[in-house]
Design a protein around this motif. Structure first.
Motif, PDB file in Angstrom:
ATOM      1  N   GLY A   8       0.847  -1.190   0.000  1.00  0.00           N
ATOM      2  CA  GLY A   8       0.000   0.000   0.000  1.00  0.00           C
ATOM      3  C   GLY A   8       0.880   1.236   0.000  1.00  0.00           C
ATOM      4  O   GLY A   8       2.077   1.150   0.291  1.00  0.00           O
ATOM      5  N   PRO A   9       0.306   2.408  -0.312  1.00  0.00           N
ATOM      6  CA  PRO A   9       1.113   3.628  -0.331  1.00  0.00           C
ATOM      7  C   PRO A   9       1.585   4.012   1.071  1.00  0.00           C
ATOM      8  O   PRO A   9       0.944   3.677   2.068  1.00  0.00           O
ATOM      9  CB  PRO A   9       0.151   4.685  -0.888  1.00  0.00           C
ATOM     10  N   ALA A  10       2.725   4.720   1.117  1.00  0.00           N
ATOM     11  CA  ALA A  10       3.202   5.275   2.382  1.00  0.00           C
ATOM     12  C   ALA A  10       2.161   6.257   2.909  1.00  0.00           C
ATOM     13  O   ALA A  10       1.547   6.990   2.141  1.00  0.00           O
ATOM     14  CB  ALA A  10       4.533   5.987   2.157  1.00  0.00           C
ATOM     15  N   LEU A  11       1.949   6.246   4.219  1.00  0.00           N
ATOM     16  CA  LEU A  11       0.966   7.151   4.806  1.00  0.00           C
ATOM     17  C   LEU A  11       1.697   8.347   5.420  1.00  0.00           C
ATOM     18  O   LEU A  11       2.062   8.352   6.590  1.00  0.00           O
ATOM     19  CB  LEU A  11       0.127   6.405   5.846  1.00  0.00           C
ATOM     20  N   VAL A  12       1.946   9.331   4.587  1.00  0.00           N
ATOM     21  CA  VAL A  12       2.625  10.549   5.001  1.00  0.00           C
ATOM     22  C   VAL A  12       1.775  11.733   4.565  1.00  0.00           C
ATOM     23  O   VAL A  12       1.348  11.801   3.412  1.00  0.00           O
ATOM     24  CB  VAL A  12       4.028  10.661   4.345  1.00  0.00           C
ATOM     25  N   ASN A  13       1.520  12.635   5.474  1.00  0.00           N
ATOM     26  CA  ASN A  13       0.696  13.815   5.165  1.00  0.00           C
ATOM     27  C   ASN A  13      -0.620  13.423   4.497  1.00  0.00           C
ATOM     28  O   ASN A  13      -0.907  13.823   3.372  1.00  0.00           O
ATOM     29  CB  ASN A  13       1.467  14.799   4.271  1.00  0.00           C
ATOM     30  N   ILE A  14      -1.360  12.607   5.172  1.00  0.00           N
ATOM     31  CA  ILE A  14      -2.649  12.139   4.649  1.00  0.00           C
ATOM     32  C   ILE A  14      -3.756  13.085   5.101  1.00  0.00           C
ATOM     33  O   ILE A  14      -4.476  13.671   4.302  1.00  0.00           O
ATOM     34  CB  ILE A  14      -2.939  10.704   5.153  1.00  0.00           C
ATOM     35  N   TYR A  15      -3.832  13.245   6.424  1.00  0.00           N
ATOM     36  CA  TYR A  15      -4.941  13.998   7.009  1.00  0.00           C
ATOM     37  C   TYR A  15      -4.914  15.451   6.540  1.00  0.00           C
ATOM     38  O   TYR A  15      -3.892  16.148   6.660  1.00  0.00           O
ATOM     39  CB  TYR A  15      -4.853  13.935   8.539  1.00  0.00           C
ATOM     40  N   GLY A  16      -6.020  15.919   5.993  1.00  0.00           N
ATOM     41  CA  GLY A  16      -6.113  17.310   5.556  1.00  0.00           C
ATOM     42  C   GLY A  16      -5.502  17.575   4.184  1.00  0.00           C
ATOM     43  O   GLY A  16      -5.357  18.717   3.772  1.00  0.00           O
ATOM     44  N   HIS A  17      -5.112  16.486   3.496  1.00  0.00           N
ATOM     45  CA  HIS A  17      -4.485  16.649   2.180  1.00  0.00           C
ATOM     46  C   HIS A  17      -5.307  15.935   1.102  1.00  0.00           C
ATOM     47  O   HIS A  17      -6.078  15.029   1.415  1.00  0.00           O
ATOM     48  CB  HIS A  17      -3.070  16.060   2.204  1.00  0.00           C
ATOM     49  N   PRO A  18      -5.086  16.305  -0.157  1.00  0.00           N
ATOM     50  CA  PRO A  18      -5.735  15.567  -1.245  1.00  0.00           C
ATOM     51  C   PRO A  18      -5.277  14.101  -1.234  1.00  0.00           C
ATOM     52  O   PRO A  18      -4.126  13.819  -0.875  1.00  0.00           O
ATOM     53  CB  PRO A  18      -5.238  16.279  -2.514  1.00  0.00           C
ATOM     54  N   ALA A  19      -6.159  13.199  -1.625  1.00  0.00           N
ATOM     55  CA  ALA A  19      -5.820  11.776  -1.665  1.00  0.00           C
ATOM     56  C   ALA A  19      -4.907  11.479  -2.848  1.00  0.00           C
ATOM     57  O   ALA A  19      -4.811  12.270  -3.795  1.00  0.00           O
ATOM     58  CB  ALA A  19      -7.095  10.944  -1.763  1.00  0.00           C
ATOM     59  N   GLY A  20      -4.235  10.315  -2.750  1.00  0.00           N
ATOM     60  CA  GLY A  20      -3.488   9.813  -3.908  1.00  0.00           C
ATOM     61  C   GLY A  20      -2.245  10.587  -4.250  1.00  0.00           C
ATOM     62  O   GLY A  20      -1.873  10.701  -5.410  1.00  0.00           O
ATOM     63  N   MET A  21      -1.545  11.133  -3.243  1.00  0.00           N
ATOM     64  CA  MET A  21      -0.402  11.999  -3.523  1.00  0.00           C
ATOM     65  C   MET A  21       0.954  11.326  -3.316  1.00  0.00           C
ATOM     66  O   MET A  21       1.981  11.993  -3.365  1.00  0.00           O
ATOM     67  CB  MET A  21      -0.475  13.249  -2.629  1.00  0.00           C
ATOM     68  N   GLN A  22       0.977  10.033  -3.057  1.00  0.00           N
ATOM     69  CA  GLN A  22       2.285   9.401  -2.805  1.00  0.00           C
ATOM     70  C   GLN A  22       3.024   9.137  -4.111  1.00  0.00           C
ATOM     71  O   GLN A  22       2.568   8.352  -4.937  1.00  0.00           O
ATOM     72  CB  GLN A  22       2.097   8.088  -2.027  1.00  0.00           C
ATOM     73  N   ASP A  23       4.160   9.794  -4.271  1.00  0.00           N
ATOM     74  CA  ASP A  23       4.952   9.626  -5.492  1.00  0.00           C
ATOM     75  C   ASP A  23       5.329   8.167  -5.682  1.00  0.00           C
ATOM     76  O   ASP A  23       5.751   7.502  -4.746  1.00  0.00           O
ATOM     77  CB  ASP A  23       6.255  10.456  -5.392  1.00  0.00           C
ATOM     78  N   GLY A  24       5.216   7.714  -6.880  1.00  0.00           N
ATOM     79  CA  GLY A  24       5.712   6.388  -7.220  1.00  0.00           C
ATOM     80  C   GLY A  24       4.781   5.254  -6.875  1.00  0.00           C
ATOM     81  O   GLY A  24       5.085   4.100  -7.166  1.00  0.00           O
ATOM     82  N   PHE A  25       3.642   5.537  -6.242  1.00  0.00           N
ATOM     83  CA  PHE A  25       2.732   4.432  -5.951  1.00  0.00           C
ATOM     84  C   PHE A  25       1.729   4.270  -7.086  1.00  0.00           C
ATOM     85  O   PHE A  25       1.183   5.250  -7.589  1.00  0.00           O
ATOM     86  CB  PHE A  25       1.985   4.659  -4.640  1.00  0.00           C
ATOM     87  N   ARG A  26       1.512   3.051  -7.493  1.00  0.00           N
ATOM     88  CA  ARG A  26       0.570   2.761  -8.579  1.00  0.00           C
ATOM     89  C   ARG A  26      -0.821   2.578  -7.996  1.00  0.00           C
ATOM     90  O   ARG A  26      -1.171   1.507  -7.520  1.00  0.00           O
ATOM     91  CB  ARG A  26       0.994   1.500  -9.326  1.00  0.00           C
TER      92      ARG A  26
END
Lengths: 421, 358
Positions: free
Chosen positions: B280-298
């Motif tokens: 799964g994608p790294a969970l960094v800066n999730i809360y309060g941010h747009p979804a789907g922003m983890q670089d390099g995750f498909r």
């Protein structure tokens, strides 16, 4: 800092140490050029009070030993929850593994179980299917036994050639502790094994519900249902509050968080004895039920993580040896890659199916060394070379690599994992 | 009734022997005729609850059935995040399908079809230990369906196949005959018990393989030369600990509860500083941010669509997603059933806020 991890202070002192070592090689004492300030100046610990008896209700090692830890090889497994870490053999002495350094292997993480909530069930081909609480189990007679536990995959990364630089990684899936436990025989007698009860299934209470089939003969011989290790309760990562002890046999069978024992008339062929822990040979056939851990040894110092820092002169070589079929009366050591061998000196208690400690003291002349050790067990079995094993098994076995390990020690004292031919 | 006991008479005989310290030290804990009378009889429903093992002869299989079609849906939902849609595996997770004819190669691919000897092992293992992190949550029929699907992706049955307790033994796995009992005692022990050479054992000895060429040992293990670096890392860690700011955000109790709950997520997700994408994608800066922003995750197409639609992670959206990931974003790949309890959801959000950053 241990002796092989110089701090800045120690490094400043190394010049003097090398001088002393050189002198030792010639048998003459050196004269210090300047007085050692650690002697001539008052040190803080000589002057000020240290912590009292309330400071550490459960004591920990010195902060200077904080590098002595289990380590993981992240690329080995998909995930650290179903994974393994390694005992720092190069930092240890004697034969006992301290509880906090005993390597871990879990398939669903460490189960956290209140002993008051733990139950052990015996079912299947018994006269009375039974349930025991931890309190019940503590009322059976118990025994104290020292055994090694080695993962069948220990050294499994080394089948195709030298791969990992350090005995922690090549040989660290082993620990050796004193167990306190109830003989499994007594619990089976309590339930009454029926005449066709020839196999036992041991099952764990963790999220992998680990299972292994064990022949009844072994269960009645020397298996223990253990509650303690090295005098204290089992550590959570070692199966607290209850684990099976299967002396001399591969670690995967020592089911942790033991919750159930089922008696049956044939093996179950579960995942850990079919997909895993079977030894694939070169011709595509596979050995199954390769339970026994054959005799094996490794030199722990010097080794890649424990280089020689003192220069030429008196040098202590040490290591450990073990066999799942008995004791280790003898270990041979070579400094030249197997050309000439010397009998090492065994030191410490020699228990059945337990780790043994050996030493070989020599005057290092500062030239390159190819170190190997070769264990002999009490059955007369002699630890084979990796090539001897490959000749019979090929290179796809993963498990049960008990071949002789070689360390190359360079002139600067650094060491590397190599193979010789 | 058969009990394997040392008779009382022989016990007395042993204790009457003259003192032999070595023997006394190693004497076995004594049996007692008729047992110690400890423990209690197991109730049938207790045995039924725990006795879940299945054997190759079908012993232990419950009544039930499931087909390839249903199995495929279940597999996509609960297994594909680690094992891939067709059992081909993601990363280092186990490959479950294919690998036929590779057992004699340099790179054998051991799968259910190419290596496993018995189908019962699949049913038993999936039922006892899968899905990873949510063991024993599948119904018996779901386990039959998943087993049928694994047979299908291994070319053992057609896509209209239904597996049940009735026909379970009809399709043997192809590699069963490759397994044989440990024969080291016959093939190796005599060979490895000769008195070995002690001097002048070879004409020449050369290094044939070295570990440093591969460079796969974890860093920081090199010995003395690494000592200084290690100390620096320790010091840095201490500073971070001392400088840790007071948590003025989420309720610490909820965060602690969320940390415990997160264990069911941690097989796929890393969280916080240094987290990297895994299953799964790294969970960094999730809360309060747009979804789907983890670089390099498909991300899955379904998830990407939601992101393009402006999905942001707020208390509300996180709560809906955590309650039922499949309902909230149909077709997304997160193999998790969802948290059912509102407090658990609040705790998980608190933990994601506290640990993953805002």
């Amino acid at each position: 800092m241990s002796d092989n991890k110089p701090s800045a202070t120690r490094r400043q002192f190394l010049g003097g140490a090398a001088l002393a070592a050189g002198a030792a090689a010639t048998g003459k004492l050196v004269h210090a050029q300047a007085a050692d300030p650690l002697i001539t100046e008052l040190q803080p610990w000589q002057q000020f009070l240290g912590p009292g008896v309330d400071a550490a209700p459960y004591g920990m090692p010195s902060p200077f030993e904080s590098h002595v830890v289990r380590r993981n090889v992240p690329w080995l497994t998909a995930d650290s929850v179903s994974s393994v870490n390694f005992t720092p053999l190069h930092e240890m002495e004697g034969i006992i593994t301290p509880n906090g350094l005993a390597f871990e292997r879990h398939h669903g993480g460490v189960a956290e179980i209140d002993p008051a909530d733990h139950r052990l069930m015996i079912n299947g081909l018994v006269d009375t299917q039974m349930v025991f609480t931890m309190q019940d189990l503590m009322r059976f007679p118990r025994e104290n036994r020292t055994y090694f536990l080695e993962c069948a995959a220990n050294s499994g990364m080394e089948w195709r050639g030298a791969q990992l630089n350090g005995c922690q990684f090549t040989h660290g899936m082993i620990h050796n502790v004193v167990y306190t436990g109830v003989p499994l025989r007594l619990l089976l007698e309590e339930a009454g094994v029926q005449t066709n009860g020839t196999w036992l299934l041991a099952e764990g209470a963790d999220a992998s519900a680990m299972t292994r089939s064990i022949p009844m003969e072994k269960c009645l011989d020397d298996c223990l249902v253990a509650t303690h290790m090295n005098g204290e309760r089992l550590r959570p990562e070692q199966g607290y509050p209850l684990r099976l002890v299967v002396p001399g046999w591969e670690g995967n069978m020592w089911v942790k968080w033991l919750r159930r024992l089922e008696v049956g008339d044939q093996p179950w062929h579960h995942r850990e004895e079919t997909s895993k822990y079977t030894d694939l040979l070169a011709n595509g056939d596979a050995r199954r039920f390769t339970w026994v851990m054959d005799a094996k040894s490794v030199i722990t110092n010097p080794s890649p993580q424990a280089p020689i820092l003192h220069g030429p002169g008196p040098t202590v070589l040490t290591g450990v040896a073990w066999s799942g079929r008995g004791t280790i009366p003898r270990v041979d050591v070579t400094l030249d890659g197997g050309m000439n061998w010397h009998q090492a000196r065994m030191s410490g208690p020699s228990f059945d199916k337990s780790m043994h400690r050996f030493y070989f003291e020599f005057d290092w002349d500062g030239s390159e060394l190819l170190l190997q050790s070769r264990a002999h067990d009490s059955t007369g079995y002699v630890q084979p070379t990796k090539d001897q094993l490959r000749e019979i098994r090929g290179e796809n076995s993963i498990y049960h690599n008990n071949g002789i390990q070689t360390w190359l020690v360079r002139e600067n004292g650094e060491s590397e994992n190599v193979e010789v031919g | 009734m058969k009990k394997i006991l040392v008779s009382t008479a022989s016990l007395l005989a042993i204790s009457a022997l003259p003192a032999l310290p070595a023997l006394a030290q190693e004497a076995a804990a004594p049996s007692r005729d008729g047992g110690y009378g400890l423990g209690r009889e197991a109730l049938p429903e207790e045995v039924a609850a725990w006795d879940i093992d299945i054997r190759p002869d079908g012993a232990g299989l419950p009544v039930g059935s499931g087909n390839v079609w249903d199995g495929e849906g279940l597999f996509i939902d609960y297994c594909s995040a680690c094992h891939g849609d067709f059992g081909e595996a993601v990363g280092r997770w186990p490959v479950l399908a294919g690998g036929f004819g590779t057992m004699e190669s340099e790179d054998p691919v051991k799968t259910v079809g190419s290596y496993w000897p018995y189908l019962s092992t699949v049913w038993d293992y999936v039922h006892r230990a899968m899905p990873y992190g949510s063991a024993q949550s599948l119904t018996d029929d779901e386990v039959y369906a998943l087993t049928a699907y694994l047979m299908y992706v291994n070319d053992l049955v057609d896509d209209d196949f239904e597996l049940s307790n009735e026909n379970f033994l009809e399709v043997p796995l192809p590699n069963e005959d490759a397994f044989f009992m440990d024969d080291r005692a016959e093939t190796e022990y005599a060979l490895f018990s000769a008195e070995p050479c002690m001097s002048d054992c070879a004409e020449s000895i050369e290094v044939t393989s070295t570990a440093s060429v591969l460079n796969v040992t974890p860093e920081g293990e090199g010995g003395a030369t690494e000592a200084t670096a290690e100390v620096e890392v320790e010091e840095e860690a201490t500073v971070v600990e001392e400088a840790a700011p007071e948590d003025t955000g989420p309720d610490p109790e909820l965060v602690a509860m969320g940390e415990g709950l997160f264990r069911q997520c941690s097989s796929c997700h890393q969280i916080g500083d240094g987290a990297t994408n895994r299953t799964g994608p790294a969970l960094v800066n999730i809360y309060g941010h747009p979804a789907g922003m983890q670089d390099g995750f498909r991300y899955s197409p379904a998830f990407t669509e939601a992101v393009e639609g402006g999905l942001e992670w707020t208390d509300e959206t996180l709560a809906q997603f955590l309650a039922n990931p499949r309902d909230f974003i149909p077709g997304n790949r997160m193999g998790f059933r969802g948290l059912r309890d509102d407090e658990e959801i609040a705790a998980m959000i608190a933990y994601i806020r506290a640990e993953g950053g805002e």
